[in-house]
Design an enzyme around this catalytic site. Structure first.
Site, PDB file in Angstrom:
ATOM      1  CG  ASN A  55      -8.541   8.262   4.025  1.00 46.41           C
ATOM      2  OD1 ASN A  55      -9.337   7.414   4.440  1.00 46.41           O
ATOM      3  ND2 ASN A  55      -8.880   9.179   3.128  1.00 46.41           N
ATOM      4  NE  ARG A  73      -3.680   0.076   2.475  1.00 44.80           N
ATOM      5  CZ  ARG A  73      -4.301   0.389   3.615  1.00 44.80           C
ATOM      6  NH1 ARG A  73      -4.206  -0.415   4.673  1.00 44.80           N
ATOM      7  NH2 ARG A  73      -5.004   1.503   3.707  1.00 44.80           N
ATOM      8  CB  CYS A 101      13.573   1.405  16.275  1.00 44.51           C
ATOM      9  SG  CYS A 101      13.090   2.953  17.067  1.00 44.51           S
ATOM     10  N   GLY A 117     -16.813  10.757   2.345  1.00 48.65           N
ATOM     11  CA  GLY A 117     -16.255   9.503   1.846  1.00 48.65           C
ATOM     12  C   GLY A 117     -16.004   8.449   2.898  1.00 48.65           C
ATOM     13  CB  THR A 118     -16.264   7.775   6.176  1.00 47.70           C
ATOM     14  OG1 THR A 118     -16.089   6.691   7.084  1.00 47.70           O
ATOM     15  CG2 THR A 118     -17.183   8.823   6.783  1.00 47.70           C
ATOM     16  CG  HIS A 123      -8.012   5.052  11.653  1.00 49.61           C
ATOM     17  ND1 HIS A 123      -9.056   4.775  10.801  1.00 49.61           N
ATOM     18  CD2 HIS A 123      -8.571   5.182  12.882  1.00 49.61           C
ATOM     19  CE1 HIS A 123     -10.191   4.735  11.489  1.00 49.61           C
ATOM     20  NE2 HIS A 123      -9.938   4.986  12.745  1.00 49.61           N
TER      21      HIS A 123
HETATM   22  N1  APR Z   1     -16.724   9.869  -3.572  1.00 49.79           N
HETATM   23  C1  APR Z   1     -17.379   9.901  -2.359  1.00 49.79           C
HETATM   24  N2  APR Z   1     -17.590   8.797  -1.586  1.00 49.79           N
HETATM   25  C2  APR Z   1     -17.141   7.627  -2.075  1.00 49.79           C
HETATM   26  C3  APR Z   1     -16.477   7.509  -3.330  1.00 49.79           C
HETATM   27  C4  APR Z   1     -16.277   8.705  -4.085  1.00 49.79           C
HETATM   28  N3  APR Z   1     -15.665   8.703  -5.270  1.00 49.79           N
HETATM   29  N4  APR Z   1     -16.172   6.188  -3.541  1.00 49.79           N
HETATM   30  C5  APR Z   1     -16.634   5.513  -2.454  1.00 49.79           C
HETATM   31  N5  APR Z   1     -17.230   6.370  -1.582  1.00 49.79           N
HETATM   32  C6  APR Z   1     -17.834   6.067  -0.283  1.00 49.79           C
HETATM   33  C7  APR Z   1     -18.541   4.728  -0.223  1.00 49.79           C
HETATM   34  O1  APR Z   1     -19.894   4.860  -0.611  1.00 49.79           O
HETATM   35  C8  APR Z   1     -18.416   4.349   1.252  1.00 49.79           C
HETATM   36  O2  APR Z   1     -19.501   4.885   2.003  1.00 49.79           O
HETATM   37  O3  APR Z   1     -16.778   5.977   0.648  1.00 49.79           O
HETATM   38  C9  APR Z   1     -17.124   5.054   1.687  1.00 49.79           C
HETATM   39  C10 APR Z   1     -15.926   4.131   1.908  1.00 49.79           C
HETATM   40  O4  APR Z   1     -16.217   3.331   3.010  1.00 49.79           O
HETATM   41  P1  APR Z   1     -15.140   2.282   3.592  1.00 49.79           P
HETATM   42  O5  APR Z   1     -14.566   1.513   2.494  1.00 49.79           O
HETATM   43  O6  APR Z   1     -15.839   1.555   4.692  1.00 49.79           O
HETATM   44  O7  APR Z   1     -13.964   3.201   4.161  1.00 49.79           O
HETATM   45  P2  APR Z   1     -13.925   4.031   5.529  1.00 49.79           P
HETATM   46  O8  APR Z   1     -15.266   4.500   5.922  1.00 49.79           O
HETATM   47  O9  APR Z   1     -12.865   5.054   5.379  1.00 49.79           O
HETATM   48  O10 APR Z   1     -13.411   2.911   6.568  1.00 49.79           O
HETATM   49  C11 APR Z   1     -13.232   3.298   7.909  1.00 49.79           C
HETATM   50  O11 APR Z   1     -12.368   1.146   8.479  1.00 49.79           O
HETATM   51  O12 APR Z   1     -11.210  -0.557   7.593  1.00 49.79           O
HETATM   52  C12 APR Z   1     -11.145   0.419   8.527  1.00 49.79           C
HETATM   53  O13 APR Z   1      -9.301   1.623   9.426  1.00 49.79           O
HETATM   54  C13 APR Z   1     -10.010   1.410   8.244  1.00 49.79           C
HETATM   55  O14 APR Z   1     -10.045   3.835   8.241  1.00 49.79           O
HETATM   56  C14 APR Z   1     -10.748   2.678   7.842  1.00 49.79           C
HETATM   57  C15 APR Z   1     -12.086   2.534   8.535  1.00 49.79           C
END
Ligand code: APR
Length: 233
Positions: free
Chosen positions: A92, A59, A136, A175-176, A109
């Protein structure tokens, strides 16, 4: 557009999707290809450190072939031009907010570009593969791990985040999926303290019902639009 004085923004994997970084839970996402138990828990790391090192090394290497997108750059513009207080919290571990121009980013995170020593607990910049077992730079012990907060571990600077949620007049989630706590609970915290809450996401998240307003679309389009509104231009 209402005038806000103190804004807290939370971003997730969706803001980096248009840059070519996979999200976790969308179709074809990271958690469809990798078992959380194996690569994102302390127990998985104890069982098979090489598997974990390989996952995060890949990654980190992939960051070299992606670029920030208009959503990252719009938030950097907001940081530079917004006259009020702004706290940008990201779940992120990529560096696209900083490469998009944001200067003050709270990575709750952790970050792919740093390592955590399990002996002296110091965090240090990382630009070599962990599979090479680098020492380290602080205590010289061969005990570095990814500086990523795994399931069951406490995120970074939570007190700072809750203090800001207690004072903000606008909370924005970008975006979460709202699937992971404590981040998924921030909207309720802000709401409880009287803030307006805005969701900018491709689709409704698990916490959509807690948002005063939800706008659904691609971050690269709806985030710059929203920033233009806030800055009035
Ligand atoms: N624009 C806006 N939103 C988007 C886009 C885009 N182009 N593409 C995807 N999404 C949205 C999806 O609809 C979803 O709701 O982003 C979200 C991504 O969700 P996850 O994959 O669950 O990611 P996240 O919410 O950041 O995960 C939270 O979970 O796995 C752990 O530690 C990790 O920080 C992470 C945490």
């Amino acid at each position: 557009m209402a005038k806000f004085e103190r804004i807290v923004i939370l971003t997730g994997a969706g803001i980096s999707a248009e840059s070519g970084i996979d999200t976790f839970r969308d179709a074809g996402g990271l958690w469809e290809r990798h078992r959380i138990e194996d690569v994102a828990t302390p127990e998985g790391f104890a069982r098979n450190p090489d598997l974990v090192f390989g996952f995060y090394d890949a990654r980190r290497a992939a960051l070299k072939s992606v670029e920030p997108n208009p959503a990252h750059r719009a938030l950097a513009r907001l940081e530079a031009e917004f006259p009020g207080e702004l706290l940008l919290v990201t779940q992120n571990v990529d560096d696209l907010h900083e490469r998009g121009g944001s200067r003050d980013v709270l990575h709750m995170h952790g970050e792919l570009s740093s390592a955590l020593c399990t002996a002296c607990e110091m965090r240090s910049p990382l630009d070599v593969p962990l599979l090479d077992r680098p020492a380290c730079p602080v205590c010289q012990a061969p005990t570095l791990r990814p500086d990523v907060v795994w399931f069951g571990e406490m995120p970074y600077r939570v007190e700072r985040i809750y203090a800001a949620l207690g004072e903000c007049d606008l909370f924005v989630s970008i975006g979460t999926s709202g699937a992971v706590y404590p981040a998924a609970g921030f909207v309720q915290e802000a709401l409880m303290n009287g803030a307006r809450t805005l969701e900018l996401n491709l689709e409704p998240s698990e916490g959509s019902r807690f948002f005063t307003e939800s706008r659904h679309g691609r971050a690269g389009e709806i985030v710059p639009q929203w920033v233009d509104e806030v800055l009035g231009s």
